[in-house]
Structure formats: structure tokens, C-alpha cells
Write an enzyme that holds these catalytic residues in place. Structure first.
Site, short mmCIF file in Angstrom:
data_model
loop_
_atom_site.label_atom_id
_atom_site.label_comp_id
_atom_site.label_asym_id
_atom_site.label_seq_id
_atom_site.Cartn_x
_atom_site.Cartn_y
_atom_site.Cartn_z
N ILE A 54 63.70 21.06 48.06
CA ILE A 54 64.13 21.25 46.67
C ILE A 54 63.60 22.58 46.12
O ILE A 54 64.32 23.32 45.43
CB ILE A 54 63.63 20.06 45.81
N TYR A 105 51.88 6.98 45.73
CA TYR A 105 52.75 8.12 45.41
C TYR A 105 53.31 7.95 43.99
O TYR A 105 53.30 8.90 43.20
CB TYR A 105 53.88 8.16 46.43
N GLY A 154 55.61 25.02 46.25
CA GLY A 154 56.35 24.31 47.29
C GLY A 154 57.74 24.89 47.41
O GLY A 154 58.72 24.16 47.60
N GLY A 155 57.84 26.21 47.32
CA GLY A 155 59.15 26.88 47.32
C GLY A 155 59.58 27.32 48.71
O GLY A 155 60.56 28.05 48.84
N SER A 199 60.44 25.16 51.10
CA SER A 199 61.16 24.06 51.76
C SER A 199 61.92 23.23 50.73
O SER A 199 61.57 23.22 49.54
CB SER A 199 60.11 23.18 52.47
N1 LIG Z 1 63.16 14.60 48.84
C1 LIG Z 1 63.03 13.51 48.11
O1 LIG Z 1 63.66 12.46 48.42
C2 LIG Z 1 62.19 13.50 46.85
C3 LIG Z 1 62.36 12.43 45.96
C4 LIG Z 1 61.58 12.39 44.80
C5 LIG Z 1 60.68 13.42 44.56
N2 LIG Z 1 60.54 14.44 45.45
C6 LIG Z 1 59.55 15.48 45.14
O2 LIG Z 1 60.18 16.74 45.19
C7 LIG Z 1 59.20 17.73 45.52
C8 LIG Z 1 59.73 18.60 46.64
O3 LIG Z 1 59.88 17.79 47.80
P1 LIG Z 1 60.95 18.07 48.94
O4 LIG Z 1 61.76 16.86 49.08
O5 LIG Z 1 61.61 19.37 48.73
O6 LIG Z 1 59.99 18.08 50.22
P2 LIG Z 1 59.58 19.21 51.28
O7 LIG Z 1 60.78 19.85 51.84
O8 LIG Z 1 58.62 18.55 52.20
O9 LIG Z 1 58.82 20.25 50.37
C9 LIG Z 1 57.54 20.02 49.88
C10 LIG Z 1 56.94 21.36 49.55
O10 LIG Z 1 55.63 21.19 49.00
C11 LIG Z 1 54.74 22.05 49.69
N3 LIG Z 1 53.41 21.46 49.67
C12 LIG Z 1 53.04 20.21 50.03
N4 LIG Z 1 51.72 20.04 49.88
C13 LIG Z 1 51.26 21.22 49.37
C14 LIG Z 1 49.98 21.67 48.99
N5 LIG Z 1 48.89 20.88 49.07
N6 LIG Z 1 49.85 22.93 48.51
C15 LIG Z 1 50.93 23.74 48.43
N7 LIG Z 1 52.16 23.36 48.77
C16 LIG Z 1 52.31 22.13 49.25
C17 LIG Z 1 55.33 22.17 51.10
O11 LIG Z 1 54.94 23.34 51.76
P3 LIG Z 1 53.79 23.36 52.90
O12 LIG Z 1 53.99 22.15 53.75
O13 LIG Z 1 53.98 24.66 53.60
O14 LIG Z 1 52.52 23.30 52.13
C18 LIG Z 1 56.80 22.25 50.78
O15 LIG Z 1 57.16 23.55 50.40
C19 LIG Z 1 57.91 16.98 45.88
O16 LIG Z 1 57.04 16.99 44.77
C20 LIG Z 1 58.40 15.57 46.13
O17 LIG Z 1 57.42 14.60 45.91
C21 LIG Z 1 61.27 14.50 46.58
#
Ligand SMILES: NC(=O)c1ccc[n+]([C@@H]2O[C@H](COP(=O)([O-])OP(=O)(O)OC[C@H]3O[C@@H](n4cnc5c(N)ncnc54)[C@H](OP(=O)(O)O)[C@@H]3O)[C@@H](O)[C@H]2O)c1
Length: 249
Positions: A18, A150, A13-14, A16
Site C-alpha cells: 500500500i 494486531y 513503509g513506502g 512495499s
Molecule cells: N494488506 C492488508 O490486507 C492490510 C489490511 C489492513 C491494514 N493493513 C496495513 O497497511 C499497512 C501497509 O501494509 P501492506 O499490506 O502494504 O504490507 P507490506 O507490503 O508488508 O508493507 C509493509 C511495509 O511496512 C514496512 N515496515 C514494517 N515494519 C517496519 C518497521 N519496523 N520499520 C519501518 N518499516 C517497517 C515494510 O518495509 P520493511 O519490511 O522493509 O521494513 C513495508 O514497506 C500496514 O500498516 C498494515 O498493517 C494492511
């Protein structure tokens, strides 16, 4: 001095949020970075933005063949791995009565199974003394409305990580959990909150955070760098909450 000079690091998930901010910082700190994500155009753009010879691999973490492909890439190109950050994740907020079996499976396939089998595939390649970081969530320990499925999917990976920290003791591989609070990333647009309700939702979230605002991806990236690098060399099996103090609120 660069903190990850000559290290090889994978961030799932690199492309987008975090993950991308972390890949950027790791690359600036001297790491050879490999990122993954499902959307090929977004992976390509992220590789271009990160620079420093970053490599992208398109695939779905719910697909076990993808993890083998990643392990083969790392083995053939670099022979070993220093840092693996299992970060890809999804979220859709809803009350438990509305969760369908498909929605449940989708969360666990990506957030939980994807982390377990990702680590299983690359663990043999991680050099002794390497680092694994699992991105969980504040929601795994704090009760937040509509987060139940979740939260369960993220609590499971925190448990995996603590077990791995002990299982991998013979190889001195450190395994830590990064638990973000609300962070300004694209995931906020995927919560299932309507566009009209989104500003109020985000204001409400920010009001719950003692520092008075949501986090930035770069702030999570710095925490990940601490866990990945020599700065965190005696830090193992912890859950690092990077949430502006929301745990306490
Ligand atoms: N932002 C927050 O408030 C928050 C809070 C707590 C935890 N988190 C956790 O932090 C992590 C990163 O989230 P983020 O906030 O940076 O969100 P984000 O910008 O939506 O990034 C999520 C990343 O995961 C990838 N992804 C999702 N489903 C996937 C799959 N089945 N296979 C491969 N890649 C996949 C996406 O790429 P594609 O869509 O191209 O697949 C994207 O690169 C997640 O695990 C999230 O649950 C986030």
C-alpha cells in the site's frame, strides 16, 4: 492538473504494498516523495521504480532516532512537510493464548509506538493546512479471528489520529485514518499462515467481502490521495474504510 504539485510527502513503509503504491501515485501527482522501510535493497528498488526524484531513507519506525533522522532530512532538504502517511506495519496472526511478550511488544513497537513518535517528530515541520494519514485496519473495529494483538495496536493509532485532529486544530492540519480490509500485498505472506493454508485463507477472506475479492494496493493509494489532497480538504478526523464493504459482512 496534478493534485499534489509541489507538495512534500513522507510515506513510511513506502517500499512495499500500500505504501509503495501510494508513493507512486503521489509522485505521479507532482509530490516530492520520501519513503522509508527497513530493507535497504527493497527501499533502493522502490525509489528506482517510483522515479520522479523519490528519496528513500532506511530505518526502523520502532527506533526513535530514525524519526529524528527523517525529520532532519525533511527540514534540511525541503524546510517543511505537506503530507505524512504513517503506514509501516506488521502482523502475525495468532490466538491470544499463544502471544508471547516479545510478539506483543513487536506489534506495538512498530504499529503503535512507531506511529506516535513518528508523528511527534515531524509534526513541527508539517505546514499549516497539511495532512496526516494513519494506516489502521478494518481489524481495529471488526472482530477477525486471531487478530487480537494486531487489532489492539491498530485501534490505538486510530484513537491517536482522532486526538491529533483536535490537538492540531490551531494549525488546521487534517488527520485521518485509512482502514484497509484485506489487500493483496506482501503482508499476506507474513501473517503466520502456512504456505499450504494460504490459498484457502485468501479465498475465505475474499468470500467475506461484498465486492467478492480482495483489494489492490492502487485502490488504497487512491483513497490516500483523496485524504492527502484538496479533494479531501473538508475531511478531518474520519476513519475511511476501504474494504469492499467487509465492515458490513
Ligand atoms: N494488506 C492488508 O490486507 C492490510 C489490511 C489492513 C491494514 N493493513 C496495513 O497497511 C499497512 C501497509 O501494509 P501492506 O499490506 O502494504 O504490507 P507490506 O507490503 O508488508 O508493507 C509493509 C511495509 O511496512 C514496512 N515496515 C514494517 N515494519 C517496519 C518497521 N519496523 N520499520 C519501518 N518499516 C517497517 C515494510 O518495509 P520493511 O519490511 O522493509 O521494513 C513495508 O514497506 C500496514 O500498516 C498494515 O498493517 C494492511
Amino acid at each position: 492538473m496534478q493534485q499534489l504539485k509541489n507538495k512534500v510527502a513522507v510515506i513510511t513503509g513506502g517500499n512495499s504494498g500500500i505504501g509503495k503504491a501510494t508513493a507512486q501515485l503521489f509522485a505521479e501527482e507532482g509530490a516530492q516523495v520520501i519513503i522509508t522501510g527497513r530493507r535497504d535493497d527493497v527501499v533502493d528498488q522502490a525509489v528506482a521504480d517510483i522515479g520522479h526524484g523519490a528519496i528513500g531513507l532506511v530505518g526502523d519506525v520502532a527506533d526513535l532516532a530514525h524519526h529524528q533522522k527523517l525529520a532532519d532530512l525533511v527540514k534540511n532538504r525541503f524546510g517543511r512537510l505537506d503530507v505524512y502517511m504513517a503506514n509501516a506495519g506488521i502482523i502475525n496472526l495468532t490466538t491470544s493464548d499463544k502471544v508471547t511478550p516479545d510478539e506483543y511488544d513487536r506489534h506495538f513497537a512498530t504499529n503503535t509506538r512507531g506511529v506516535f513518535f513518528g508523528v511527534q517528530a515531524v509534526a513541527p515541520l508539517i505546514r499549516d493546512g497539511g495532512s496526516i494519514i494513519v494506516t489502521s485496519s478494518l481489524a481495529a473495529t471488526k472482530i477477525l479471528p486471531d487478530h487480537t494483538v494486531y487489532a489492539g495496536s491498530k485501534a490505538a493509532v486510530a484513537a491517536f489520529a482522532r486526538n491529533w485532529a483536535v490537538e492540531l486544530k490551531p494549525r488546521k492540519i487534517r488527520v485521518n485514518i485509512l482502514s484497509p480490509g484485506p489487500v493483496e500485498t506482501a503482508i499476506l505472506g507474513k501473517l503466520g499462515v502456512s504456505e499450504a493454508d494460504s490459498p484457502a485463507f485468501e479465498r475465505h477472506m475474499a468470500s467475506l467481502i461484498p465486492v467478492g475479492r480482495m483489494g489492490l494496493p492502487e485502490e488504497l493509494a487512491r483513497a490516500a490521495l483523496f485524504l492527502a489532497s484538496e479533494a479531501g480538504s473538508f475531511v478531518n478526523g474520519i476513519e475511511l474504510h476501504v474494504d469492499g464493504g467487509m465492515t458490513l459482512a
